[in-house]
Design a protein around this motif. Structure first.
Motif, PDB file in Angstrom:
ATOM      1  N   ASP A 144      31.850  89.249  68.851  1.00  0.00           N
ATOM      2  CA  ASP A 144      32.170  90.218  67.800  1.00  0.00           C
ATOM      3  C   ASP A 144      33.160  89.633  66.781  1.00  0.00           C
ATOM      4  O   ASP A 144      34.031  90.317  66.282  1.00  0.00           O
ATOM      5  CB  ASP A 144      32.710  91.515  68.398  1.00  0.00           C
ATOM      6  N   ASP A 145      33.034  88.313  66.490  1.00  0.00           N
ATOM      7  CA  ASP A 145      33.865  87.640  65.494  1.00  0.00           C
ATOM      8  C   ASP A 145      33.089  87.527  64.195  1.00  0.00           C
ATOM      9  O   ASP A 145      31.871  87.570  64.163  1.00  0.00           O
ATOM     10  CB  ASP A 145      34.238  86.227  65.956  1.00  0.00           C
ATOM     11  N   ASP A 146      33.837  87.358  63.100  1.00  0.00           N
ATOM     12  CA  ASP A 146      33.213  87.107  61.814  1.00  0.00           C
ATOM     13  C   ASP A 146      32.711  85.674  61.764  1.00  0.00           C
ATOM     14  O   ASP A 146      33.346  84.763  62.292  1.00  0.00           O
ATOM     15  CB  ASP A 146      34.201  87.310  60.672  1.00  0.00           C
ATOM     16  N   VAL A 147      31.585  85.483  61.123  1.00  0.00           N
ATOM     17  CA  VAL A 147      31.050  84.144  60.920  1.00  0.00           C
ATOM     18  C   VAL A 147      31.454  83.712  59.520  1.00  0.00           C
ATOM     19  O   VAL A 147      31.194  84.392  58.540  1.00  0.00           O
ATOM     20  CB  VAL A 147      29.506  84.135  61.070  1.00  0.00           C
ATOM     21  N   VAL A 148      32.146  82.564  59.436  1.00  0.00           N
ATOM     22  CA  VAL A 148      32.667  82.075  58.168  1.00  0.00           C
ATOM     23  C   VAL A 148      32.077  80.700  57.913  1.00  0.00           C
ATOM     24  O   VAL A 148      31.972  79.880  58.819  1.00  0.00           O
ATOM     25  CB  VAL A 148      34.213  81.981  58.223  1.00  0.00           C
ATOM     26  N   SER A 149      31.716  80.447  56.666  1.00  0.00           N
ATOM     27  CA  SER A 149      31.114  79.153  56.338  1.00  0.00           C
ATOM     28  C   SER A 149      32.155  78.041  56.438  1.00  0.00           C
ATOM     29  O   SER A 149      33.357  78.267  56.279  1.00  0.00           O
ATOM     30  CB  SER A 149      30.518  79.186  54.933  1.00  0.00           C
ATOM     31  N   ALA A 150      31.680  76.836  56.673  1.00  0.00           N
ATOM     32  CA  ALA A 150      32.566  75.679  56.784  1.00  0.00           C
ATOM     33  C   ALA A 150      33.303  75.436  55.469  1.00  0.00           C
ATOM     34  O   ALA A 150      34.474  75.039  55.468  1.00  0.00           O
ATOM     35  CB  ALA A 150      31.767  74.449  57.187  1.00  0.00           C
ATOM     36  N   SER A 151      32.654  75.689  54.334  1.00  0.00           N
ATOM     37  CA  SER A 151      33.318  75.481  53.044  1.00  0.00           C
ATOM     38  C   SER A 151      34.470  76.464  52.868  1.00  0.00           C
ATOM     39  O   SER A 151      35.521  76.112  52.328  1.00  0.00           O
ATOM     40  CB  SER A 151      32.320  75.613  51.893  1.00  0.00           C
ATOM     41  N   ARG A 152      34.313  77.683  53.345  1.00  0.00           N
ATOM     42  CA  ARG A 152      35.391  78.681  53.264  1.00  0.00           C
ATOM     43  C   ARG A 152      36.564  78.265  54.158  1.00  0.00           C
ATOM     44  O   ARG A 152      37.729  78.415  53.775  1.00  0.00           O
ATOM     45  CB  ARG A 152      34.859  80.064  53.651  1.00  0.00           C
ATOM     46  N   VAL A 153      36.242  77.732  55.328  1.00  0.00           N
ATOM     47  CA  VAL A 153      37.289  77.259  56.239  1.00  0.00           C
ATOM     48  C   VAL A 153      38.065  76.127  55.583  1.00  0.00           C
ATOM     49  O   VAL A 153      39.305  76.118  55.600  1.00  0.00           O
ATOM     50  CB  VAL A 153      36.685  76.809  57.587  1.00  0.00           C
ATOM     51  N   ARG A 154      37.370  75.177  54.962  1.00  0.00           N
ATOM     52  CA  ARG A 154      38.040  74.064  54.281  1.00  0.00           C
ATOM     53  C   ARG A 154      38.903  74.572  53.123  1.00  0.00           C
ATOM     54  O   ARG A 154      40.023  74.095  52.915  1.00  0.00           O
ATOM     55  CB  ARG A 154      37.012  73.050  53.774  1.00  0.00           C
ATOM     56  N   GLU A 155      38.383  75.545  52.392  1.00  0.00           N
ATOM     57  CA  GLU A 155      39.137  76.133  51.274  1.00  0.00           C
ATOM     58  C   GLU A 155      40.433  76.770  51.771  1.00  0.00           C
ATOM     59  O   GLU A 155      41.506  76.571  51.185  1.00  0.00           O
ATOM     60  CB  GLU A 155      38.260  77.176  50.587  1.00  0.00           C
ATOM     61  N   LEU A 156      40.354  77.518  52.853  1.00  0.00           N
ATOM     62  CA  LEU A 156      41.537  78.178  53.401  1.00  0.00           C
ATOM     63  C   LEU A 156      42.522  77.171  53.987  1.00  0.00           C
ATOM     64  O   LEU A 156      43.740  77.343  53.858  1.00  0.00           O
ATOM     65  CB  LEU A 156      41.125  79.207  54.453  1.00  0.00           C
ATOM     66  N   GLU A 157      42.013  76.112  54.602  1.00  0.00           N
ATOM     67  CA  GLU A 157      42.888  75.066  55.135  1.00  0.00           C
ATOM     68  C   GLU A 157      43.640  74.367  54.003  1.00  0.00           C
ATOM     69  O   GLU A 157      44.829  74.060  54.133  1.00  0.00           O
ATOM     70  CB  GLU A 157      42.093  74.057  55.958  1.00  0.00           C
ATOM     71  N   ALA A 158      42.962  74.131  52.877  1.00  0.00           N
ATOM     72  CA  ALA A 158      43.610  73.508  51.722  1.00  0.00           C
ATOM     73  C   ALA A 158      44.694  74.431  51.169  1.00  0.00           C
ATOM     74  O   ALA A 158      45.788  73.974  50.800  1.00  0.00           O
ATOM     75  CB  ALA A 158      42.584  73.182  50.643  1.00  0.00           C
ATOM     76  N   LYS A 159      44.414  75.717  51.143  1.00  0.00           N
ATOM     77  CA  LYS A 159      45.409  76.676  50.654  1.00  0.00           C
ATOM     78  C   LYS A 159      46.621  76.701  51.576  1.00  0.00           C
ATOM     79  O   LYS A 159      47.768  76.749  51.105  1.00  0.00           O
ATOM     80  CB  LYS A 159      44.792  78.068  50.544  1.00  0.00           C
ATOM     81  N   ILE A 160      46.400  76.640  52.862  1.00  0.00           N
ATOM     82  CA  ILE A 160      47.505  76.606  53.828  1.00  0.00           C
ATOM     83  C   ILE A 160      48.351  75.357  53.609  1.00  0.00           C
ATOM     84  O   ILE A 160      49.584  75.428  53.594  1.00  0.00           O
ATOM     85  CB  ILE A 160      46.975  76.668  55.274  1.00  0.00           C
ATOM     86  N   ARG A 161      47.710  74.203  53.406  1.00  0.00           N
ATOM     87  CA  ARG A 161      48.452  72.967  53.148  1.00  0.00           C
ATOM     88  C   ARG A 161      49.311  73.094  51.895  1.00  0.00           C
ATOM     89  O   ARG A 161      50.473  72.691  51.882  1.00  0.00           O
ATOM     90  CB  ARG A 161      47.492  71.775  53.015  1.00  0.00           C
ATOM     91  N   ASP A 162      48.735  73.673  50.835  1.00  0.00           N
ATOM     92  CA  ASP A 162      49.486  73.862  49.585  1.00  0.00           C
ATOM     93  C   ASP A 162      50.682  74.789  49.791  1.00  0.00           C
ATOM     94  O   ASP A 162      51.783  74.513  49.313  1.00  0.00           O
ATOM     95  CB  ASP A 162      48.586  74.430  48.484  1.00  0.00           C
ATOM     96  N   LEU A 163      50.476  75.873  50.518  1.00  0.00           N
ATOM     97  CA  LEU A 163      51.563  76.818  50.764  1.00  0.00           C
ATOM     98  C   LEU A 163      52.651  76.199  51.638  1.00  0.00           C
ATOM     99  O   LEU A 163      53.845  76.424  51.405  1.00  0.00           O
ATOM    100  CB  LEU A 163      51.023  78.097  51.399  1.00  0.00           C
TER     101      LEU A 163
END
Length: 70
Positions: free
Chosen positions: A12-31
């Motif tokens: 019952d988890d959300d399925v997220v695309s790999a590109s979205r995961v990479r985008e969020l990881e980049a945002k975390i690094r920037d923050l």
């Protein structure tokens, strides 16, 4: 990949695309980088404030008059 999607659906988890995961990881690094910069700036300012207080012991912020004294 299909097995991972099925596992996510079963859990019952959300399925997220790999590109979205990479985008969020980049945002975390920037923050995290910005947080590090701001932390360093704050430390430098505290050190400067401490140094200033040490050189001018008579320097104080003006006190406000008591409420209702006017």
């Amino acid at each position: 990949m299909p097995e991972g999607g099925l596992e996510a659906v079963r859990a019952d988890d959300d399925v997220v695309s790999a590109s979205r995961v990479r985008e969020l990881e980049a945002k975390i690094r920037d923050l995290e980088r910005l947080l590090g910069q701001k932390t360093m700036e704050a430390e430098i300012l505290w050190e400067a404030l401490d140094a200033t207080r040490g050189k001018k012991p008579g320097w104080r912020l003006p006190l406000l008059p008591p409420v209702g004294s006017r």
